[in-house]
Design an enzyme around this catalytic site. Structure first.
Site, PDB file in Angstrom:
ATOM      1  CG  ASP A 173      -0.270  -0.415   2.504  1.00 30.94           C
ATOM      2  OD1 ASP A 173       0.973  -0.390   2.552  1.00 30.94           O
ATOM      3  OD2 ASP A 173      -0.975  -0.755   3.465  1.00 30.94           O
TER       4      ASP A 173
ATOM      5  CD  GLU B  69      -8.816   1.195   7.676  1.00 33.09           C
ATOM      6  OE1 GLU B  69      -8.869   0.287   8.526  1.00 33.09           O
ATOM      7  OE2 GLU B  69      -8.123   2.215   7.814  1.00 33.09           O
TER       8      GLU B  69
ATOM      9  CG  HIS C 178      -5.814  -1.999   8.839  1.00 38.90           C
ATOM     10  ND1 HIS C 178      -5.973  -0.807   9.509  1.00 38.90           N
ATOM     11  CD2 HIS C 178      -4.476  -2.161   8.691  1.00 38.90           C
ATOM     12  CE1 HIS C 178      -4.793  -0.279   9.754  1.00 38.90           C
ATOM     13  NE2 HIS C 178      -3.858  -1.086   9.270  1.00 38.90           N
TER      14      HIS C 178
ATOM     15  CG  ASN D 299      -8.982  -1.287  11.941  1.00 41.18           C
ATOM     16  OD1 ASN D 299      -8.028  -1.934  11.489  1.00 41.18           O
ATOM     17  ND2 ASN D 299      -9.455  -0.202  11.347  1.00 41.18           N
TER      18      ASN D 299
HETATM   19  C1  GLP Z   1      -0.445   0.218   8.664  1.00 43.33           C
HETATM   20  C2  GLP Z   1      -0.140  -0.478   7.323  1.00 43.33           C
HETATM   21  C3  GLP Z   1      -0.322  -1.973   7.451  1.00 43.33           C
HETATM   22  C4  GLP Z   1       0.320  -2.419   8.742  1.00 43.33           C
HETATM   23  C5  GLP Z   1      -0.498  -1.921   9.897  1.00 43.33           C
HETATM   24  C6  GLP Z   1       0.131  -2.161  11.242  1.00 43.33           C
HETATM   25  O1  GLP Z   1      -1.468   1.159   8.577  1.00 43.33           O
HETATM   26  N1  GLP Z   1      -0.857  -0.006   6.199  1.00 43.33           N
HETATM   27  O2  GLP Z   1       0.224  -2.618   6.325  1.00 43.33           O
HETATM   28  O3  GLP Z   1       0.364  -3.813   8.813  1.00 43.33           O
HETATM   29  O4  GLP Z   1      -0.884  -0.577   9.724  1.00 43.33           O
HETATM   30  O5  GLP Z   1       1.163  -1.279  11.503  1.00 43.33           O
HETATM   31  P1  GLP Z   1       2.237  -1.484  12.627  1.00 43.33           P
HETATM   32  O6  GLP Z   1       3.073  -2.621  12.207  1.00 43.33           O
HETATM   33  O7  GLP Z   1       3.022  -0.193  12.656  1.00 43.33           O
HETATM   34  O8  GLP Z   1       1.509  -1.734  13.881  1.00 43.33           O
END
Ligand code: GLP
Length: 241
Positions: A67, A143, A138, A136
């Site tokens: 992404d 989402e 995702h 959440n």
């Molecule tokens: C972000 C990314 C995801 C990631 C998630 C968790 O928003 N778009 O790909 O897995 O949130 O992030 P983190 O590893 O910093 O907790």
């Protein structure tokens, strides 16, 4: 689904790193699906260290990221382009033109989504997809409520996702409101998936992932439709399991 329990973040990163290096050594022209966020950083450190010490080469490896924020230039320190270059790519011998990230600054974003999905197809699909999970549920930026049939698309970020990610920005206002993400269907087409979960902050999400029914309201639950998923979690994330 296979669950690997680890003591802490370092051990989780080590386990995931070993799996990835092993795959690259077996198939040097692998297509890796990569993720951003805090979770995969330790894995990327492991890959860099292994590359330096053991000479694992990425000359033929291809990568596609999950992404990118919409509206940030590739030089913006908060863009996922910048993150990937600084955290991983510039430390490896991977070819710049073999690394792919959606372009959140494209003038035609709908076209960019189609281009990205087509690109994954042309690469022959993703051999191994690395994933984190949002609080959440995702995955990528899919989402709650995202159809499981979705391919690469534009999303409006959930308020709690923007709040969670605001720790990387000067203020919540600076966090983009939209992003491009591979869809759930794009992710499920990967041959193999590694889901990393670390810290108490993710304990509830991991509990729901393991125990709840499959539902579009909890995007990660779609992974239960996949036959080759390994979850690597640390003790804090496994608090309720
Ligand atoms: C972000 C990314 C995801 C990631 C998630 C968790 O928003 N778009 O790909 O897995 O949130 O992030 P983190 O590893 O910093 O907790």
């Amino acid at each position: 689904m296979k669950l690997i329990r680890t003591e802490n973040y370092a051990e989780m990163s080590l386990e995931a790193g070993k799996i990835i290096v092993d795959k690259i050594r077996t198939n040097p022209s692998l297509t890796l699906g990569l993720a951003t966020g805090s979770t995969p950083k330790g894995v990327y450190d492991y890959l860099i260290q292994d590359h330096e010490e053991n000479g694992t080469t990425y000359k033929q490896v291809k990568s596609v990221n999950l992404d990118e924020y919409i509206g940030l230039s590739v030089e913006d320190p908060n863009s996922y382009h910048y993150f990937m270059n600084q955290t991983l790519f510039k430390h490896l011998d991977i070819n710049d033109n073999q690394t792919h990230i959606p372009n959140g600054a494209a003038s035609d974003l709908e076209q960019e989504c189609l281009r990205y999905e087509q690109l994954i197809k042309e690469l022959g699909g993703i051999d191994l997809q690395l994933l984190g999970i949002g609080q959440n549920g995702h995955i990528g930026f899919n989402e709650p409520g995202t159809p499981f049939t979705s391919t690469t698309h534009i999303v409006t970020l959930a308020q709690n996702t923007r709040e969670a990610n605001s720790r990387f920005f000067n203020s919540l206002d600076e966090v983009p409101t939209h992003a491009i993400t591979m869809g759930i269907a794009s992710i499920l087409k990967s041959n193999e998936i590694l889901l990393l979960v670390s810290g108490e902050r993710k304990a509830e999400a991991l509990y729901k992932f393991v125990n709840r029914e499959i539902s579009e309201e909890f995007p990660a639950s779609a992974l239960k439709y996949h036959s080759n998923v390994t979850v690597i979690a640390d003790r804090d994330a496994l608090k309720y399991i």
